[in-house]
Design an enzyme around this catalytic site. Sequence first.
Site, mmCIF file in Angstrom:
data_model
loop_
_atom_site.group_PDB
_atom_site.id
_atom_site.type_symbol
_atom_site.label_atom_id
_atom_site.label_comp_id
_atom_site.label_asym_id
_atom_site.label_seq_id
_atom_site.Cartn_x
_atom_site.Cartn_y
_atom_site.Cartn_z
ATOM 1 N N GLU A 2 -6.047 -16.882 9.359
ATOM 2 C CA GLU A 2 -5.144 -15.804 9.747
ATOM 3 C C GLU A 2 -5.979 -14.576 10.137
ATOM 4 O O GLU A 2 -6.839 -14.145 9.379
ATOM 5 C CB GLU A 2 -4.243 -15.482 8.546
ATOM 6 C CG GLU A 2 -3.142 -14.514 8.865
ATOM 7 C CD GLU A 2 -2.208 -14.313 7.674
ATOM 8 O OE1 GLU A 2 -2.707 -14.230 6.530
ATOM 9 O OE2 GLU A 2 -0.992 -14.248 7.904
ATOM 10 N N LYS B 31 4.895 -2.302 -7.187
ATOM 11 C CA LYS B 31 3.600 -1.691 -6.878
ATOM 12 C C LYS B 31 3.408 -1.852 -5.373
ATOM 13 O O LYS B 31 3.024 -2.923 -4.897
ATOM 14 C CB LYS B 31 2.486 -2.400 -7.643
ATOM 15 C CG LYS B 31 1.279 -1.552 -7.966
ATOM 16 C CD LYS B 31 0.548 -0.977 -6.774
ATOM 17 C CE LYS B 31 -0.324 -2.002 -6.088
ATOM 18 N NZ LYS B 31 -0.964 -1.449 -4.861
ATOM 19 N N GLU C 189 4.264 -15.305 -1.262
ATOM 20 C CA GLU C 189 4.396 -15.398 0.201
ATOM 21 C C GLU C 189 3.066 -14.936 0.777
ATOM 22 O O GLU C 189 2.739 -13.752 0.719
ATOM 23 C CB GLU C 189 5.578 -14.550 0.662
ATOM 24 C CG GLU C 189 6.083 -14.965 2.019
ATOM 25 C CD GLU C 189 5.411 -14.221 3.137
ATOM 26 O OE1 GLU C 189 4.308 -14.655 3.574
ATOM 27 O OE2 GLU C 189 5.969 -13.197 3.565
ATOM 28 N N CYS D 39 3.191 -11.633 8.530
ATOM 29 C CA CYS D 39 2.930 -12.943 7.907
ATOM 30 C C CYS D 39 3.377 -14.058 8.831
ATOM 31 O O CYS D 39 2.732 -15.092 8.927
ATOM 32 C CB CYS D 39 3.710 -13.083 6.608
ATOM 33 S SG CYS D 39 3.613 -11.646 5.571
HETATM 34 P P1 ADP Z 1 -5.147 -6.266 1.847
HETATM 35 O O1 ADP Z 1 -6.435 -6.891 1.434
HETATM 36 O O2 ADP Z 1 -4.955 -6.273 3.310
HETATM 37 O O3 ADP Z 1 -4.870 -4.919 1.245
HETATM 38 P P2 ADP Z 1 -3.731 -7.690 -0.184
HETATM 39 O O4 ADP Z 1 -3.037 -8.985 -0.095
HETATM 40 O O5 ADP Z 1 -4.959 -7.622 -1.024
HETATM 41 O O6 ADP Z 1 -4.013 -7.226 1.306
HETATM 42 O O7 ADP Z 1 -2.734 -6.551 -0.701
HETATM 43 C C1 ADP Z 1 -1.358 -6.729 -0.899
HETATM 44 C C2 ADP Z 1 -0.942 -6.023 -2.162
HETATM 45 O O8 ADP Z 1 -1.651 -6.575 -3.258
HETATM 46 C C3 ADP Z 1 -1.223 -4.517 -2.206
HETATM 47 O O9 ADP Z 1 -0.148 -3.869 -2.877
HETATM 48 C C4 ADP Z 1 -2.477 -4.439 -3.022
HETATM 49 O O10 ADP Z 1 -2.627 -3.186 -3.675
HETATM 50 C C5 ADP Z 1 -2.242 -5.535 -4.037
HETATM 51 N N1 ADP Z 1 -3.451 -6.060 -4.684
HETATM 52 C C6 ADP Z 1 -4.704 -6.151 -4.180
HETATM 53 N N2 ADP Z 1 -5.547 -6.708 -5.071
HETATM 54 C C7 ADP Z 1 -4.823 -6.974 -6.195
HETATM 55 C C8 ADP Z 1 -5.106 -7.569 -7.471
HETATM 56 N N3 ADP Z 1 -6.314 -7.993 -7.791
HETATM 57 N N4 ADP Z 1 -4.096 -7.697 -8.351
HETATM 58 C C9 ADP Z 1 -2.846 -7.294 -8.039
HETATM 59 N N5 ADP Z 1 -2.519 -6.730 -6.869
HETATM 60 C C10 ADP Z 1 -3.481 -6.567 -5.943
#
Ligand code: ADP
Length: 490
Positions: free
Chosen positions: A392, A184, A259, A293
């Site tokens: 961060e 995803k 990570e 990161c």
């Molecule tokens: P940002 O907030 O900058 O988008 P995230 O760490 O939330 O950074 O996003 C990293 C990944 O995690 C993306 O692929 C995002 O779609 C996914 N993501 C965000 N929220 C969820 C969630 N609740 N469960 C699973 N995946 C998520």
Amino acid sequence: MDMDRPETDGRRIVRQVIGGKSVAASSGSEIDVVCPSDGLVFASIPASDAEDVDRAVRAAAAAFETGPWPRMPAVERGRLLTRLCHLVEKNGDELAALESRDTGKPARQGKADVAATLRYYEFYGGAADKIHGDTLPFLDGYTALTLREPHGVVGGIIPWNYPLQILARVAGAALAMGNTLVIKPAEDASLTAVRMAELAREAGFPDGVFNVVTGYGGEAGAALSAHPLVDYVTFTGSPATGTAIQQAAALNNRGVTMELGGKSPQIVFADADLDKALPVLVNAIIQNGGQTCSAGSRVLVERPVYEAVASALAERFARLVAGPHDADLDLGALINPRQKARVAGMVADAEKAGIPVLARGAIRPDVRAGGYYFAPVLFGTVDPSATIAREEVFGPVLTLFSFDGEEEAVRLANGTDYGLVAGIWTKDGARQHRMAKRVRAGQVFVNGYGAGGGIELPFGGFKRSGHGREKGFEALYDMSATKTIVFNHG
Ligand code: ADP
């Protein structure tokens, strides 16, 4: 190519890859794909929901249970990964341009990402048949041995900062071990992940082995991390999202690799070779606009050289210019308006708290008004308890600290809740060893800094930076489980 299907308004309608087929979301919903350099929509991706994720996970589970993939000789799996490496090379210009347009990163960073990506597939293609279990000393009359077995279906949730590279490190290790994959990618940058699934199909991976489902994190990502047929979850992204994903996976008691970023220090002692250090100190926070990161976001300088380092860094920061990805300047735009607002908010709060700005870079004056640009900022001297010193930022913001001697350097370096990467700059060999051991970070660089490449080098965090290791041979252990077999032969 599935990706090039211009509609009347010129947008590309991109299809995700499930079970070897390019498909829309079952609901028909789409997400606009925006270029951060100008804020304009140039494509759309499926906005998948739990139903699409379920289809992808079932395709991956079927490919694992009944398909040839996990039973294929390891060397054959390795050959397919190597073929994928060659396809990345062949399509390198297209992938680099797409990555750069989708994320706003400078063109040369897109090219560097492609170079690292093909190295991942090359490395894991070569590693597939070189990992093995052990025979164990045990009781008389027994033979005991271990096998390294795939988990089954690996769910990989990928961020937007280095989509090609992070997909490659997950896919390379997971597929080399015989797992099947549902990825995803981030809703802000999914195009190259979809393209990689298309290239995997072209390379000849069996259907269902390499699935990419696009959609929002809270919907598709959450469904993937909670799916009972997902056997292992790997995630790169923010600590808060990492917690949500671990909680979801915990309901199924599945393993995870996390990570989760850092607040990585670079420690500059008075005897350091400053000419060598300075460009590296700047690049470590400017690369990818600081949206990395492993960004070196804190520079700790020993007091006798503090003023010299601060003024040299200020001079360099004042010359930095942000601009469109295709102009290939020092940095591009940030990924989206939310990220820009977050970075700007943290910088404004730090200024309000009285932390001095030593220098600011510039935004090229002719950029499109809709782009998400943010000029680099150098702060010094920063109080270690300030938010900007501990949290961060994920933007082009560097904080400077001064210290006296090794003890204080260690205390400052380890004084945040993160522990991903550290840099140590000194010519004193004994100090190099002492410091490298005392700094709590998953990777320590001495007289250098950089985790972006380093495909061979295990990578991961201590503390809030996460757990598990990616990259190198070590990732193959995370992506497999040990089975012990005992023969009682008398
Ligand atoms: P940002 O907030 O900058 O988008 P995230 O760490 O939330 O950074 O996003 C990293 C990944 O995690 C993306 O692929 C995002 O779609 C996914 N993501 C965000 N929220 C969820 C969630 N609740 N469960 C699973 N995946 C998520």
